[in-house]
Design a protein around this motif. Sequence first.
Motif, PDB file in Angstrom:
ATOM      1  N   PRO A   1       5.337 -15.134  -3.148  1.00 44.28           N
ATOM      2  CA  PRO A   1       6.035 -14.358  -4.182  1.00 44.28           C
ATOM      3  C   PRO A   1       6.478 -15.198  -5.374  1.00 44.28           C
ATOM      4  O   PRO A   1       6.431 -14.740  -6.525  1.00 44.28           O
ATOM      5  CB  PRO A   1       7.239 -13.782  -3.434  1.00 44.28           C
ATOM      6  CG  PRO A   1       6.789 -13.682  -2.021  1.00 44.28           C
ATOM      7  CD  PRO A   1       5.929 -14.893  -1.821  1.00 44.28           C
ATOM      8  N   LEU A   2       6.900 -16.435  -5.112  1.00 43.52           N
ATOM      9  CA  LEU A   2       7.313 -17.311  -6.207  1.00 43.52           C
ATOM     10  C   LEU A   2       6.105 -17.734  -7.042  1.00 43.52           C
ATOM     11  O   LEU A   2       6.198 -17.844  -8.278  1.00 43.52           O
ATOM     12  CB  LEU A   2       8.038 -18.535  -5.652  1.00 43.52           C
ATOM     13  CG  LEU A   2       9.341 -18.248  -4.883  1.00 43.52           C
ATOM     14  CD1 LEU A   2       9.910 -19.530  -4.286  1.00 43.52           C
ATOM     15  CD2 LEU A   2      10.362 -17.572  -5.790  1.00 43.52           C
ATOM     16  N   LEU A   3       4.965 -17.967  -6.390  1.00 41.50           N
ATOM     17  CA  LEU A   3       3.750 -18.317  -7.127  1.00 41.50           C
ATOM     18  C   LEU A   3       3.262 -17.143  -7.971  1.00 41.50           C
ATOM     19  O   LEU A   3       2.831 -17.320  -9.118  1.00 41.50           O
ATOM     20  CB  LEU A   3       2.655 -18.750  -6.148  1.00 41.50           C
ATOM     21  CG  LEU A   3       2.881 -20.071  -5.418  1.00 41.50           C
ATOM     22  CD1 LEU A   3       1.822 -20.288  -4.344  1.00 41.50           C
ATOM     23  CD2 LEU A   3       2.863 -21.238  -6.400  1.00 41.50           C
ATOM     24  N   VAL A   4       3.313 -15.933  -7.406  1.00 42.70           N
ATOM     25  CA  VAL A   4       2.928 -14.743  -8.167  1.00 42.70           C
ATOM     26  C   VAL A   4       3.819 -14.589  -9.393  1.00 42.70           C
ATOM     27  O   VAL A   4       3.353 -14.261 -10.491  1.00 42.70           O
ATOM     28  CB  VAL A   4       2.987 -13.486  -7.279  1.00 42.70           C
ATOM     29  CG1 VAL A   4       2.882 -12.215  -8.124  1.00 42.70           C
ATOM     30  CG2 VAL A   4       1.866 -13.510  -6.243  1.00 42.70           C
ATOM     31  N   ALA A   5       5.115 -14.832  -9.208  1.00 41.29           N
ATOM     32  CA  ALA A   5       6.039 -14.757 -10.345  1.00 41.29           C
ATOM     33  C   ALA A   5       5.664 -15.767 -11.419  1.00 41.29           C
ATOM     34  O   ALA A   5       5.691 -15.462 -12.619  1.00 41.29           O
ATOM     35  CB  ALA A   5       7.464 -14.996  -9.865  1.00 41.29           C
ATOM     36  N   GLY A   6       5.270 -16.970 -11.008  1.00 44.53           N
ATOM     37  CA  GLY A   6       4.868 -17.994 -11.967  1.00 44.53           C
ATOM     38  C   GLY A   6       3.586 -17.644 -12.696  1.00 44.53           C
ATOM     39  O   GLY A   6       3.498 -17.749 -13.927  1.00 44.53           O
TER      40      GLY A   6
ATOM     41  N   LEU B   1       1.496  -0.937  -7.759  1.00 47.31           N
ATOM     42  CA  LEU B   1       2.846  -1.492  -7.718  1.00 47.31           C
ATOM     43  C   LEU B   1       2.916  -2.747  -8.586  1.00 47.31           C
ATOM     44  O   LEU B   1       1.882  -3.373  -8.858  1.00 47.31           O
ATOM     45  CB  LEU B   1       3.242  -1.845  -6.285  1.00 47.31           C
ATOM     46  CG  LEU B   1       3.317  -0.707  -5.272  1.00 47.31           C
ATOM     47  CD1 LEU B   1       3.528  -1.267  -3.867  1.00 47.31           C
ATOM     48  CD2 LEU B   1       4.430   0.265  -5.618  1.00 47.31           C
ATOM     49  N   PRO B   2       4.109  -3.141  -9.019  1.00 47.58           N
ATOM     50  CA  PRO B   2       4.236  -4.430  -9.703  1.00 47.58           C
ATOM     51  C   PRO B   2       3.735  -5.567  -8.819  1.00 47.58           C
ATOM     52  O   PRO B   2       3.905  -5.535  -7.591  1.00 47.58           O
ATOM     53  CB  PRO B   2       5.752  -4.534  -9.953  1.00 47.58           C
ATOM     54  CG  PRO B   2       6.246  -3.129  -9.945  1.00 47.58           C
ATOM     55  CD  PRO B   2       5.396  -2.406  -8.952  1.00 47.58           C
ATOM     56  N   ALA B   3       3.106  -6.560  -9.426  1.00 50.30           N
ATOM     57  CA  ALA B   3       2.540  -7.667  -8.649  1.00 50.30           C
ATOM     58  C   ALA B   3       3.592  -8.354  -7.794  1.00 50.30           C
ATOM     59  O   ALA B   3       3.321  -8.741  -6.649  1.00 50.30           O
ATOM     60  CB  ALA B   3       1.885  -8.675  -9.595  1.00 50.30           C
ATOM     61  N   SER B   4       4.801  -8.512  -8.329  1.00 51.28           N
ATOM     62  CA  SER B   4       5.853  -9.180  -7.560  1.00 51.28           C
ATOM     63  C   SER B   4       6.226  -8.377  -6.331  1.00 51.28           C
ATOM     64  O   SER B   4       6.462  -8.941  -5.250  1.00 51.28           O
ATOM     65  CB  SER B   4       7.093  -9.385  -8.446  1.00 51.28           C
ATOM     66  OG  SER B   4       7.594  -8.140  -8.913  1.00 51.28           O
ATOM     67  N   SER B   5       6.265  -7.045  -6.438  1.00 49.61           N
ATOM     68  CA  SER B   5       6.609  -6.203  -5.293  1.00 49.61           C
ATOM     69  C   SER B   5       5.584  -6.346  -4.183  1.00 49.61           C
ATOM     70  O   SER B   5       5.926  -6.458  -3.002  1.00 49.61           O
ATOM     71  CB  SER B   5       6.715  -4.732  -5.726  1.00 49.61           C
ATOM     72  OG  SER B   5       7.738  -4.546  -6.671  1.00 49.61           O
ATOM     73  N   VAL B   6       4.285  -6.362  -4.553  1.00 46.51           N
ATOM     74  CA  VAL B   6       3.229  -6.483  -3.555  1.00 46.51           C
ATOM     75  C   VAL B   6       3.300  -7.835  -2.843  1.00 46.51           C
ATOM     76  O   VAL B   6       3.112  -7.924  -1.635  1.00 46.51           O
ATOM     77  CB  VAL B   6       1.845  -6.306  -4.211  1.00 46.51           C
ATOM     78  CG1 VAL B   6       0.740  -6.474  -3.186  1.00 46.51           C
ATOM     79  CG2 VAL B   6       1.746  -4.939  -4.864  1.00 46.51           C
ATOM     80  N   SER B   7       3.589  -8.882  -3.601  1.00 48.56           N
ATOM     81  CA  SER B   7       3.603 -10.219  -3.007  1.00 48.56           C
ATOM     82  C   SER B   7       4.643 -10.332  -1.895  1.00 48.56           C
ATOM     83  O   SER B   7       4.428 -11.037  -0.907  1.00 48.56           O
ATOM     84  CB  SER B   7       3.857 -11.275  -4.085  1.00 48.56           C
ATOM     85  OG  SER B   7       5.165 -11.149  -4.635  1.00 48.56           O
ATOM     86  N   PHE B   8       5.767  -9.635  -2.020  1.00 44.20           N
ATOM     87  CA  PHE B   8       6.788  -9.686  -0.977  1.00 44.20           C
ATOM     88  C   PHE B   8       6.349  -8.965   0.291  1.00 44.20           C
ATOM     89  O   PHE B   8       6.819  -9.290   1.383  1.00 44.20           O
ATOM     90  CB  PHE B   8       8.106  -9.097  -1.495  1.00 44.20           C
ATOM     91  CG  PHE B   8       8.872 -10.039  -2.367  1.00 44.20           C
ATOM     92  CD1 PHE B   8       9.657 -11.043  -1.816  1.00 44.20           C
ATOM     93  CD2 PHE B   8       8.803  -9.939  -3.743  1.00 44.20           C
ATOM     94  CE1 PHE B   8      10.360 -11.920  -2.622  1.00 44.20           C
ATOM     95  CE2 PHE B   8       9.498 -10.811  -4.562  1.00 44.20           C
ATOM     96  CZ  PHE B   8      10.285 -11.803  -4.002  1.00 44.20           C
ATOM     97  N   LEU B   9       5.461  -7.990   0.156  1.00 47.25           N
ATOM     98  CA  LEU B   9       4.966  -7.299   1.340  1.00 47.25           C
ATOM     99  C   LEU B   9       4.195  -8.247   2.252  1.00 47.25           C
ATOM    100  O   LEU B   9       4.089  -8.015   3.458  1.00 47.25           O
ATOM    101  CB  LEU B   9       4.071  -6.127   0.924  1.00 47.25           C
ATOM    102  CG  LEU B   9       4.738  -5.017   0.098  1.00 47.25           C
ATOM    103  CD1 LEU B   9       3.716  -3.966  -0.295  1.00 47.25           C
ATOM    104  CD2 LEU B   9       5.891  -4.392   0.864  1.00 47.25           C
ATOM    105  N   GLY B  10       3.648  -9.326   1.675  1.00 47.75           N
ATOM    106  CA  GLY B  10       2.942 -10.311   2.489  1.00 47.75           C
ATOM    107  C   GLY B  10       3.824 -10.988   3.512  1.00 47.75           C
ATOM    108  O   GLY B  10       3.323 -11.553   4.499  1.00 47.75           O
ATOM    109  N   LEU B  11       5.130 -10.938   3.317  1.00 48.69           N
ATOM    110  CA  LEU B  11       6.044 -11.571   4.274  1.00 48.69           C
ATOM    111  C   LEU B  11       6.109 -10.818   5.594  1.00 48.69           C
ATOM    112  O   LEU B  11       6.672 -11.326   6.571  1.00 48.69           O
ATOM    113  CB  LEU B  11       7.452 -11.669   3.670  1.00 48.69           C
ATOM    114  CG  LEU B  11       7.589 -12.545   2.419  1.00 48.69           C
ATOM    115  CD1 LEU B  11       9.033 -12.577   1.940  1.00 48.69           C
ATOM    116  CD2 LEU B  11       7.094 -13.963   2.682  1.00 48.69           C
ATOM    117  N   THR B  12       5.544  -9.604   5.638  1.00 47.67           N
ATOM    118  CA  THR B  12       5.480  -8.901   6.920  1.00 47.67           C
ATOM    119  C   THR B  12       4.498  -9.577   7.874  1.00 47.67           C
ATOM    120  O   THR B  12       4.541  -9.332   9.086  1.00 47.67           O
ATOM    121  CB  THR B  12       5.064  -7.436   6.722  1.00 47.67           C
ATOM    122  OG1 THR B  12       3.777  -7.389   6.082  1.00 47.67           O
ATOM    123  CG2 THR B  12       6.079  -6.698   5.862  1.00 47.67           C
ATOM    124  N   ASN B  13       3.622 -10.431   7.340  1.00 47.60           N
ATOM    125  CA  ASN B  13       2.645 -11.131   8.177  1.00 47.60           C
ATOM    126  C   ASN B  13       3.313 -11.973   9.263  1.00 47.60           C
ATOM    127  O   ASN B  13       3.055 -11.770  10.454  1.00 47.60           O
ATOM    128  CB  ASN B  13       1.738 -11.988   7.280  1.00 47.60           C
ATOM    129  CG  ASN B  13       0.610 -12.654   8.039  1.00 47.60           C
ATOM    130  OD1 ASN B  13       0.704 -12.929   9.225  1.00 47.60           O
ATOM    131  ND2 ASN B  13      -0.464 -12.940   7.332  1.00 47.60           N
TER     132      ASN B  13
END
Length: 313
Positions: free
Chosen positions: A125-130, A258-270
Amino acid sequence: MSVSVSSRSAQREGSAAPRSLVEPAATSAAGIAALAAIGPATWGTTYVTTTELLPPDRPLLAAALRALPAGLILLALTRRLPRGDWWWKAAVLGLLNFGAFFPLLFFGAYHLPGGVASTISAVMPLLVAGFGIGVLKVRPTRRTLLAGLVGVVGVALLVLRGSAAVDATGIAAMLTATTLMALAVVLSKRWGRPEGVSLLALTGWQLTAGGLVLAPIALTAEGLPDHFTGANVAGYAYLGIIGTALAYALWFRGIERLPASSVSFLGLTNPVVATLAGLLLLGQTLTLWQLGGLVLVMASVLLGQNLRRARRT
């Protein structure tokens, strides 16, 4: 005077209309996010599937058989090939999401404990934000950055162990893989989808491109096992159909809407699903620290969502 009054009245009505749409739009976006989360959730079962069903010591073969057959099936079903600049765009996304990501991911997994690998991947998520600053011209909010840091801490508590070893090459591979996937999320958001092309077709293009890169590498480096058991076939079928074709189609749908940042956080469900799968299927146990990490990860996922900015379709 009457014009001024009617103008102010219209402004009040105009401002009220968006507020009346916030709840339906947020509900729709929540549904899109829930479906998109199925992708990383199924990826969380990859470790259990690999260890319990697949032949040992063939991670690249597993990656190739995840991508190429699924991509060819989707191409056969959709009967649509790229046109124009989408030939190279599909190739780039396929390389980032599969052709380069999978080998680096497996290399990192083999050289690092799962906890270290998962913690490194939690920085996505931090990389996507960058990347979003340069590619999408979107500056991350404080809430997004805070949610990203909370997610990293939560994943670390959830999966790290005190005896976790550190391998420099493994860390470099895992960080590179995570960076490539973050870049793929941002580029997918930037490029969108060709008009008249379904998400399944777009997914098939990327899977096929990545699989064509992976297949010769896997056959050269690992080769095929002497025979495939029924369990092997079931494992490959699950990873290819559910864990790849379906999972990535839903993941790409989330990126699109969805916003890219929102999607990136969904990856934490892994890592959450991976931990729960180990708990339920492998007889593992959770410590109090891990339970705290689980709470932080879920809080990070919820905090990182910006449902009002979801694209309505």
